[in-house]
Design a protein around this motif. Sequence first.
Motif, PDB file in Angstrom:
ATOM      1  N   UNK A   1      42.001 -42.095  -5.098  1.00 37.95           N
ATOM      2  CA  UNK A   1      42.755 -40.948  -5.596  1.00 37.95           C
ATOM      3  C   UNK A   1      43.793 -40.490  -4.578  1.00 37.95           C
ATOM      4  N   UNK A   2      43.679 -40.969  -3.333  1.00 39.19           N
ATOM      5  CA  UNK A   2      44.750 -40.732  -2.372  1.00 39.19           C
ATOM      6  C   UNK A   2      46.043 -41.382  -2.819  1.00 39.19           C
ATOM      7  N   UNK A   3      45.932 -42.512  -3.524  1.00 42.38           N
ATOM      8  CA  UNK A   3      47.124 -43.154  -4.092  1.00 42.38           C
ATOM      9  C   UNK A   3      47.756 -42.232  -5.128  1.00 42.38           C
ATOM     10  N   UNK A   4      46.922 -41.672  -6.001  1.00 43.34           N
ATOM     11  CA  UNK A   4      47.427 -40.741  -7.010  1.00 43.34           C
ATOM     12  C   UNK A   4      48.104 -39.545  -6.355  1.00 43.34           C
ATOM     13  N   UNK A   5      47.497 -39.052  -5.276  1.00 43.89           N
ATOM     14  CA  UNK A   5      48.052 -37.899  -4.578  1.00 43.89           C
ATOM     15  C   UNK A   5      49.417 -38.221  -3.982  1.00 43.89           C
ATOM     16  N   UNK A   6      49.535 -39.366  -3.333  1.00 44.33           N
ATOM     17  CA  UNK A   6      50.823 -39.749  -2.740  1.00 44.33           C
ATOM     18  C   UNK A   6      51.889 -39.953  -3.814  1.00 44.33           C
ATOM     19  N   UNK A   7      51.521 -40.587  -4.924  1.00 43.36           N
ATOM     20  CA  UNK A   7      52.477 -40.753  -6.026  1.00 43.36           C
ATOM     21  C   UNK A   7      52.898 -39.401  -6.588  1.00 43.36           C
ATOM     22  N   UNK A   8      51.961 -38.464  -6.654  1.00 45.22           N
ATOM     23  CA  UNK A   8      52.290 -37.119  -7.125  1.00 45.22           C
ATOM     24  C   UNK A   8      53.311 -36.464  -6.203  1.00 45.22           C
ATOM     25  N   UNK A   9      53.142 -36.614  -4.893  1.00 43.48           N
ATOM     26  CA  UNK A   9      54.095 -36.018  -3.954  1.00 43.48           C
ATOM     27  C   UNK A   9      55.465 -36.672  -4.074  1.00 43.48           C
ATOM     28  N   UNK A  10      55.491 -37.995  -4.252  1.00 42.79           N
ATOM     29  CA  UNK A  10      56.775 -38.681  -4.443  1.00 42.79           C
ATOM     30  C   UNK A  10      57.438 -38.206  -5.725  1.00 42.79           C
ATOM     31  N   UNK A  11      56.642 -38.076  -6.775  1.00 45.26           N
ATOM     32  CA  UNK A  11      57.181 -37.616  -8.054  1.00 45.26           C
ATOM     33  C   UNK A  11      57.753 -36.208  -7.904  1.00 45.26           C
ATOM     34  N   UNK A  12      57.057 -35.356  -7.148  1.00 47.14           N
ATOM     35  CA  UNK A  12      57.544 -33.998  -6.908  1.00 47.14           C
ATOM     36  C   UNK A  12      58.841 -34.004  -6.115  1.00 47.14           C
ATOM     37  N   UNK A  13      58.935 -34.896  -5.134  1.00 46.83           N
ATOM     38  CA  UNK A  13      60.113 -34.935  -4.255  1.00 46.83           C
ATOM     39  C   UNK A  13      61.326 -35.577  -4.907  1.00 46.83           C
ATOM     40  N   UNK A  14      61.116 -36.711  -5.606  1.00 46.50           N
ATOM     41  CA  UNK A  14      62.249 -37.533  -6.045  1.00 46.50           C
ATOM     42  C   UNK A  14      62.214 -37.915  -7.526  1.00 46.50           C
ATOM     43  N   UNK A  15      61.215 -37.444  -8.264  1.00 43.01           N
ATOM     44  CA  UNK A  15      61.196 -37.686  -9.694  1.00 43.01           C
ATOM     45  C   UNK A  15      60.327 -38.860 -10.114  1.00 43.01           C
ATOM     46  N   UNK A  16      60.118 -38.951 -11.416  1.00 41.15           N
ATOM     47  CA  UNK A  16      59.203 -39.943 -11.972  1.00 41.15           C
ATOM     48  C   UNK A  16      59.704 -41.370 -11.804  1.00 41.15           C
ATOM     49  N   UNK A  17      61.014 -41.567 -11.872  1.00 43.60           N
ATOM     50  CA  UNK A  17      61.536 -42.932 -11.797  1.00 43.60           C
ATOM     51  C   UNK A  17      61.196 -43.574 -10.457  1.00 43.60           C
ATOM     52  N   UNK A  18      61.360 -42.844  -9.375  1.00 41.85           N
ATOM     53  CA  UNK A  18      61.042 -43.375  -8.048  1.00 41.85           C
ATOM     54  C   UNK A  18      59.534 -43.616  -7.927  1.00 41.85           C
ATOM     55  N   UNK A  19      58.736 -42.635  -8.369  1.00 45.94           N
ATOM     56  CA  UNK A  19      57.285 -42.779  -8.286  1.00 45.94           C
ATOM     57  C   UNK A  19      56.794 -43.953  -9.119  1.00 45.94           C
ATOM     58  N   UNK A  20      57.367 -44.132 -10.291  1.00 44.62           N
ATOM     59  CA  UNK A  20      56.952 -45.234 -11.158  1.00 44.62           C
ATOM     60  C   UNK A  20      57.274 -46.591 -10.531  1.00 44.62           C
ATOM     61  N   UNK A  21      58.402 -46.672  -9.863  1.00 41.80           N
ATOM     62  CA  UNK A  21      58.771 -47.929  -9.213  1.00 41.80           C
ATOM     63  C   UNK A  21      57.802 -48.249  -8.071  1.00 41.80           C
TER      64      UNK A  21
END
Length: 336
Positions: free
Chosen positions: A181-201
């Motif tokens: 779930x640390x992966x989920x947490x890091x993806x959440x922070x990326x999504x918050x910072x730069x949006x879903x497109x970056x996090x999805x990539x």
Amino acid sequence: MANMCEDRAMAVFAGDGRHRVAVLVREGMLSFEVSIVHRIFGQARSAENAALYEVVTCALHPGEVRTDADFTVTVAHGPEALLEADTVVVPGAEVDFGPQSGPLEPALTAALARIHPGTRIASICTGSFVLAGAGLLAGRRATTHWRSSARFREQFPDVAFDLDVLYTDDDGVLTSAGAASGIDLCLHMIRTDYGAAVANEVARGSVVPPHREGGQAQYVRRPMPSPDISSTSKARRWALENLHLPVTLRELAAQETTSTRTFTRRFRDETGISPGRWLIQQRIERACTLLERTNLPIDQIAVTAGFGTAGSMRLHLQAELGVSPSAYRATFRGRH
């Protein structure tokens, strides 16, 4: 000393506009959790393929730091890295799993206390014990690994602990439940910072789901009181034997030869929840077991577990675990 640390901090990061992430490690660091931060943030790229994050590892005492495996890690930076970080991440360490993790060492408390206001602070797994021990989680919603949940609650009663989530985000102070779930947490922070497109990539590059909601429950089997030592044990045994039937409160109370009102009160005293809620949990438990261990069609599992229809079971699993029956089966199919 403070000015010296701040001068050294300026040399830790490149100062090129990237979001600065400092990973604070301790002796016995959980190496997998440390690598998660570097791997996930390290893959984030702009449309021009420029790195969006700079990640550095720091420790209270730079140099060789022991991991939970058979190797050590040479850490170049000290706590000065925390002073210039935009995000600080604290992974778990072996010491967190002791019978009673005591007060934080003064140097660790002091280092965390000097982090600038507005810096985002996150923990992975039992790293939450560090944040709580430093007073950073007081009055906030937080989580940790389910195996450590009872000890966390006892040790930090001032924290709004939530077992049924993968991660929490309380106004820039974040915690996650376990290593994955640390992966989920890091993806959440990326999504918050730069949006879903970056996090999805980033998620595609790591071959992980792009978005598992923070509200999705940890896959935890909750123990119930022993049927042999409680006054509603007969009713609960009967319910488990007849879970495939539409069990009613009146039928449960009849097993104990008592009124529904008295039975409900006793049941709550013994289990902490209502009979109806307990029945739903047992049906979900039965359904999950059958999804994991059998090839039965989902419609048949729904009937056997007492949900009646696949649609009803789907609604209950979605509400309880945040996943559909087919997704749950796909996740756990190979465990046995």
